[in-house]
Structure formats: C-alpha cells, structure tokens
Design a protein around this motif. Structure first.
Motif, short mmCIF file in Angstrom:
data_model
loop_
_atom_site.label_atom_id
_atom_site.label_comp_id
_atom_site.label_asym_id
_atom_site.label_seq_id
_atom_site.Cartn_x
_atom_site.Cartn_y
_atom_site.Cartn_z
N ASP A 73 43.85 -8.95 24.80
CA ASP A 73 43.22 -10.27 24.70
C ASP A 73 44.13 -11.37 25.20
OD1 ASP A 73 45.11 -10.10 22.71
OD2 ASP A 73 43.88 -11.07 21.17
N GLY A 74 45.09 -11.03 26.06
CA GLY A 74 45.99 -12.02 26.62
C GLY A 74 45.23 -13.06 27.44
N LEU A 75 45.85 -14.20 27.63
CA LEU A 75 45.20 -15.29 28.36
C LEU A 75 44.84 -14.86 29.78
CD1 LEU A 75 44.33 -18.26 28.51
CD2 LEU A 75 46.67 -18.81 29.22
N LEU A 76 45.78 -14.27 30.50
CA LEU A 76 45.52 -13.87 31.88
C LEU A 76 44.48 -12.75 31.94
CD1 LEU A 76 49.09 -14.01 33.44
CD2 LEU A 76 47.40 -15.81 33.13
N GLN A 77 44.50 -11.87 30.94
CA GLN A 77 43.50 -10.80 30.90
C GLN A 77 42.10 -11.39 30.68
OE1 GLN A 77 46.44 -10.76 29.60
NE2 GLN A 77 47.38 -8.75 29.57
N THR A 78 42.02 -12.48 29.94
CA THR A 78 40.73 -13.12 29.70
C THR A 78 40.22 -13.83 30.95
OG1 THR A 78 41.41 -13.48 27.40
CG2 THR A 78 39.52 -14.73 28.18
N ILE A 79 41.14 -14.36 31.74
CA ILE A 79 40.77 -15.09 32.96
C ILE A 79 40.35 -14.13 34.07
CG2 ILE A 79 41.71 -16.52 34.83
CD1 ILE A 79 43.38 -17.96 32.72
N ARG A 80 41.00 -12.95 34.14
CA ARG A 80 40.81 -12.06 35.29
C ARG A 80 39.35 -11.71 35.58
NH1 ARG A 80 44.34 -8.41 34.05
NH2 ARG A 80 45.98 -9.48 35.22
N PRO A 81 38.50 -11.37 34.61
CA PRO A 81 37.10 -11.06 34.94
C PRO A 81 36.39 -12.20 35.65
CG PRO A 81 37.62 -10.34 32.72
CD PRO A 81 38.78 -11.15 33.18
N HIS A 82 36.72 -13.43 35.29
CA HIS A 82 36.10 -14.59 35.95
C HIS A 82 36.58 -14.70 37.40
CE1 HIS A 82 34.41 -16.15 32.17
NE2 HIS A 82 35.53 -15.69 31.61
#
Length: 727
Positions: free
Chosen positions: A401-410
């Motif tokens: 649930d890291g920040l970059l992991q959350t951004i990557r799908p977008h």
C-alpha cells in the motif's frame, strides 16, 4: 521460587525459644540457615515496596492496629529499638512503616516520605540523610510526620525544624517509612496504623472517627495482610473496637496475631479471663495471642533504654503471677522477643506462599498497563516538524500500500489512454471489409497491449488521406505533398492527450492529498484541541497546492512542445516508418504478390532467392518489389504519421508521469520544512512558546499518560527486583 526449594518453612516456628540466652538477646533471632532464607524474602518485599508497586498489587505486610492508648507505640518501640514521638498528637495520625533488617554493620536508620497515590505525582522522597544515632530518630520522625500532614509545604521546611502550628490534615494515607538495620534487630517489616478512636477532642473533627476506621480497613482487608491486634489489658475487652474490626475482616482468625499489652494493669482477680486468651481457649486465633510488658511512663521519663526495658519485661514474666506459673509451652507466647520472632516467621511464610501470585499479578498488571498505554492517542513527537514518515512515503516504500504503488495503476491507465489515440489508418478503400485487415504483428512484441486497440478508434481510409493530400498541394512537384497534411493528422491525436494527462495529475493529487491528511492526522490529532492539526494541515495544503500549480504548468508546457512535431530520434522514426510502410503496402494486395510475400513460407522463399543472387533483404523490404500503387503518396503519409505517433507516444507517456513525480510528489517535500516553520510561526522570537503550545496534549490525556507511564515504570522496577531473588 526454585532457589528456595531446599527450605522448609515449618522449622521456623520451632526456632522460638524462651531460654535465658534468647531473652537476653531481646529479639530471638532464628538459626543462620532459616535466617538467611527469611532475610532474603523480607528484603525482597522491602525492595518491592521501595518501587511503589504496592499501589498496583498486594504485597504481604504486617499491620499494627488497636484502639488509642492500647500500647501500640510502646510495642513498636520494643520491637524496633527506637523511640517514637509522643507529643503534638502526630505519632498516630499517619501510617509509619518500619523495615527492620538484621545486619553486622553499625546501626543506621533512613527516613522517607511516601505519597503512594496512583497519579503522576506518586513519589518517594528521602527525608534527610541517614541517621546513625538512635537519639536522633524521634525528632526526625516527628518532623517527617508533620511533613506528611502538611503536603502543600515543601518537606525541607520541616526537615529544618519549622513549626507551622495547626496541621493541614488531621490524618493522612501518605506515610513515613523507617529503614533500620543493626546487629540486635530481627528481619521484620510492619506498618503502624493510627489508633481507632471513639470520640474526638476540641481540636478534632467528627469525620476523623470514620476516616481512621476507613484507613485501617484499607490495609487489613487485604488477604496478604497479617493483622497485629493490640489489646490493652487495663480496658474491658468488649469495649475495644479494634478486635471487632479485625474479626469482621478475618472471621476465622487465620491472619490475626493478638497482643495483650499492659498486663500489670489487670485488676486483681481478673487475670484468668486474659489467660484464657493466651491459652487460645477464648476468641482463638490460628497464630495465637501473645502478651508483652513495656516500660511504664515513669520508667520512660527516667530514661530507661531498650536493653533495660527488655530485662524489665523478662523479670516481670519470670516473677509475676499468674504469668510465671504458665507451663513452658504457653511461656513461648510471652515477651516481645518471642512475638517478634514469630511475626518474622509468619511474614516470611506468607511471602513464600504469596510469591507465585505476586509474579502472576505483576505480569497481568504490566499487560493491562501496556494495553492502556496503547489505547491512548499517539504521543506527540518531540519534533513533529521534522517527521520523516512523509519523506519516506514520497521516496517510496516496499509496502503493497505504498504511495508509489498506489499511483502506479493510474499511470498504467494513462499509458493505455494515450496509446488508444493512435490514428487508425486503413490502407483499403471504404468498401473493403475491415475484418480481413492483417494484424500489426511487429508491435505485439514491444507493447503491453496489442495493436488491435487501433480497431476501437474511428478508421481513416486511404482515399480520405489521399484526398486531403491532394487538396493541400500548392506549388509542389507531382510526387510531393505538403508536410501540413502529416501535421494535421498529428495535431488531431495530440489534442486527445491533454485530458488523460490532467486526469493522471488529478488522480495523483488526490492520492497525495489523502496521504498527507492521513499522516498529519496520525501525528497531530492528539495535540491541543485540534488547532495544531488544523494549522499544520492548512500549511501543508498550501504547499501542496503550490506544487500542484507548478505541475500543471509543466504539463501544459509539455503539451505545447508536442504541438510542434519534431524528433531527433531519426533511427527509431525511420525504422517504424519502414515497418508501417511495408504493412500498409502489403495489406493492399490481398490476392497477388503481397499475399505471397506476407505468407511466412513465401517470405522465407523470396528472401532465400534474393540471397542466391547476392541481395540481402529483410521482410519489410519485400513490399518494394510490388508494382507501383496510385495511392503511394497516401501510404507514405500514413506510415510517417503512424511512425511519429510511436515516437511521440513513447516520449509522452514517460515525460508526463516523470514531471508529475518530480514537481508534485517529490516537489511536496522540497521546501516543506521551511513552509511549516513559517506557516506555524516557528521562526520568530516566540517560536519556542508557540511550538510548545501546539505540542501540548489535552490535559486529561497528558495526565492519563503520565499516570500510566509512572505505573509502568514501577511495575518494571518491581519485575527487576523479582528477577534478583536468590540466596
């Protein structure tokens, strides 16, 4: 407990002796082996009491109770060897704990003040330096008791001898402790409680009667408390309320040791009723009744010392009827020395029996305390402005649930949306069936999505391209067409890139804003009344919005750059143009040479034949062998535009996320520290005070936290002492 497994408690009782030698010793010390065991247990309890843990768990103790003037003070003096204060009415108005230790070192006494409430103010205060002369103890105790009864004044005031007149409190639960060691002492600990009163004098208050009773009850109601009940023989037994109180709380008499005082004042002919107690025939107690004889007031005035008092006591019981006529067994219940030795044994037995429960209760108390601490809001950081959590999240963490992991799908959605804007050129006339159009196989190996997505966009047929090219011609030669045709098609797909780029920005901004609010909430929600959190949040929002504006400007700048089609990546562009040119040409001749060339077997056969005559060729070169096509110009335009899309698309889907990451994600951290200092007014002359005000927890939470931490500290200290238990 394993270190004590070789000891048997039973022989301790048999160590009681009434021999003349023991009587001269005055305290009836047990044999060295049992004495070592007993000393270790009593020393452990004393150390546990020094931690203050008795506020949290029950520790074995002996509590001395009795009515006023029942002889408690004299009894304690005979056991401890010290003189208690007998003036100013302070000697019985607060508990006094005596911890006696047999030692080969010179006699010494340390006095401490105990405030054992469970709040953050719970404390133990040394009251002066150790005392090495018994003559100085009485005055030190008097001053210590005054300090206890006047808690609002500094204890040093009383240590220096100041007299404040009337006390603030008539009685107190706070207590004085005396830690006494010497060669003539037994290993014993007990607490002297205020005497029960039936009436109050002019200086007293009516509520003092119930106050004292409640204080005494709070000690002796505990199962771990041995009740040392003093009863004066000069007063009718039934009129002494201390016995009834002890009886109510220890109905079977298992925890009570009775002590008859002032036996010399028994009216003539009434001795038998008191002897029946010594024989345990009336009001029986498991640990029996004892009888002691202390010096009279006249003897005290003449200055009789402790040793003289013990000799006087021995003489009394040796020569006075009916005591001297008792058989040897009942003689063991007479004299202070026998009582002291028996009390030491009883307390040691109680400690040994209770030790496993103490360990278990301590463990449970620690668990409950730690749970209470965890239940409180997170403690404010000493340097919340310098919190590193946000920095670590922005840098990237390996969490799911890291920040970059959350951004990557977008980011992947953005890539697909830009990819879907590729112009769908069809190298056939509008009348042809699109389902027969060959697959663009050379893209499948490098794209996450197959080129089939082109089929979802509006098809641009070859005659449309040709018509636009013809209309755009000015003074060009017959085989040349203006670049404006290609630019027009490029501009059409570029117009579609703005919305996905800004959508990606909005998505990342929303994720980042939510992340920031979560971090601020975790670190600042418990500060003050919410003002600190709101101030920090507003400052961070302003800083984030400034980074957002820079990011949007950067995206607009990138879009403007793309509006002027150009590339220095000529090799990449040329390679794709040749591939698309071959694809479009090959797709137009479905039944002729093109069909054979695009057949895998045919391709290899042609390439092999060309090699035989010394010509090296690639599959994409084969369409050049096809005859001239009237749509050649349109095919060239289509191939160039489609090749440029690949160049620009690859570039755009890299640079836009990079710009958002640099300006918005990483940009949030740049200058944040300074923004917080300025936004929270932490840079001026009153910065320290302003920061301290924001860091302050609500008073109720801060007090609760201090209370729990203090409790946890004493529980941990107690655990350390338990681990030291050994012989």
């Amino acid at each position: 407990m394993s270190s004590f497994s070789s000891y048997n408690l039973t022989p301790l009782s048999s160590s009681i002796s009434t021999s003349p030698t023991d009587r001269e010793d005055g305290v009836g010390l047990s044999d060295p082996v049992n004495g070592q065991y007993r000393r270790a247990l009593l020393d452990l309890i004393n150390r546990l009491r020094n931690t203050g843990v008795q506020s949290d768990i029950e520790l074995p103790m002996i509590a001395v109770i009795g009515n006023q003037s029942a002889g408690k003070s004299s009894l304690i003096e005979s056991i401890s060897g010290i003189t208690l204060p007998r003036s100013s009415g302070t000697c019985t108005r607060c508990p006094t704990e005596c911890r006696l230790t047999h030692s080969d070192t010179p006699w010494t006494c340390s006095v401490k003040l105990h405030f054992p409430d469970q709040s953050a103010n719970a404390r133990v205060v040394p009251f002066g330096d150790p005392i090495f002369s018994k003559a100085d103890v009485e005055e030190r105790i008097r001053r210590a008791q005054r300090a206890i009864l006047n808690p609002s004044m500094g204890h040093k005031t009383f240590l220096e001898g100041t007299d404040v007149g009337e006390n603030e409190s008539s009685f107190s639960r706070n207590y004085v402790s005396l830690e006494i060691s010497g060669k003539e002492l037994a290993d014993l600990s007990f607490v002297d409680l205020p005497g029960l009163i039936a009436s109050v004098g002019k200086a007293g208050h009516d509520h003092d009667i119930e106050l004292v009773k409640n204080l005494v009850t709070s000690y002796i109601e505990k199962e771990s408390c041995v009740i040392l009940l003093t009863v004066a023989c000069e007063t009718d037994f039934e009129n002494q309320g201390a016995y009834q109180l002890a009886k109510d709380l220890d109905q079977e008499g298992k925890r009570t040791v009775g002590v008859l005082t002032k036996p010399d004042r028994i009216p003539m002919g009434e001795e038998d009723s008191w002897l029946r107690l010594i024989r345990n025939q009336e009001k029986p107690l498991l640990n029996n009744w004892y009888c002691v004889k202390q010096p009279s007031s006249l003897m005290l005035k003449k200055g009789i010392d402790w040793a003289g008092a013990r000799h006087h006591e021995n003489d009394f019981f040796d020569t006075t009827q009916p005591w001297c006529s008792l058989d040897s067994y009942y003689q063991s219940f007479l004299r202070t020395s026998n009582l002291t030795n028996r009390l030491s044994t009883i307390l040691a037995e109680l400690i040994a029996k209770r030790l496993p429960k103490i360990q278990n209760e301590l463990y449970q108390a620690m668990q409950q305390t730690e749970e209470s601490l965890r239940a409180l809001p997170k403690e404010p950081s000493n340097d919340p402005v310098g919190e590193k959590e946000l920095s670590e999240r922005l840098e990237g963490t390996p969490d799911e649930d890291g920040l970059l992991q959350t951004i990557r799908p977008h980011t992947m959605v953005f890539r697909r949306e830009i990819r879907s804007t590729a112009p769908h050129f069809v190298p056939w006339e509008r009348k042809e069936d699109l389902d027969d159009l060959p697959e663009v196989t050379f893209l499948s190996s490098e794209e996450e999505e197959r080129d089939d997505e082109d089929r979802a966009s509006i098809p641009i047929f070859i005659e449309d391209v040709m018509q636009r090219a013809l209309k755009a011609r000015t003074r060009e030669l017959p085989d040349n067409y203006p670049f404006v045709v290609q630019k027009a098609y490029i501009t059409e797909f570029l117009k579609k890139w703005k919305e996905p780029a800004l959508d990606l920005f909005d998505d990342v901004y929303g994720i980042l804003k939510e992340e920031v609010e979560s971090i601020v909430d975790r670190h600042f929600s418990a500060l003050g009344k919410g003002g600190a959190k709101q101030s920090v949040l507003m400052t961070v929002h302003d800083h984030l919005d400034a980074a957002a504006e820079r990011t949007k400007e950067r995206i607009q700048w990138i879009l403007q750059l793309e509006n002027s089609p150009a590339t220095l990546n000529t090799h990449y562009f040329s390679a794709y143009r040749d591939k698309f040119l071959a694809y479009y040409k090959g797709s137009r001749d479905k039944n002729g040479l093109a069909s054979q060339l695009w057949n895998p077997t045919g391709v290899q056969k042609v390439i092999s034949s060309l090699a035989d005559i010394g010509l090296n060729a690639r599959p994409e070169d084969l369409p050049k062998l096809l005859p001239a096509d009237p749509m050649e110009a349109a095919i060239t335009i289509m191939a160039s535009v489609r090749a440029y899309f690949q160049v620009a698309y690859k570039r755009f889907v890299d640079i836009v996320p990079m710009a958002i990451d640099y300006e918005l994600v990483r940009g949030l951290e740049r200058g944040l520290d300074q923004a917080l200092r300025e936004g929270l007014q932490l840079t001026g002359a009153d910065a320290l005070e302003h920061c301290a005000a924001m860091l302050q927890e609500p008073a109720s939470i801060a007090m609760r936290r201090q209370e729990i931490l203090k409790r946890l500290e004493r529980l941990r200290e107690a655990r350390k002492e338990l681990r030291k238990l050994s012989i």
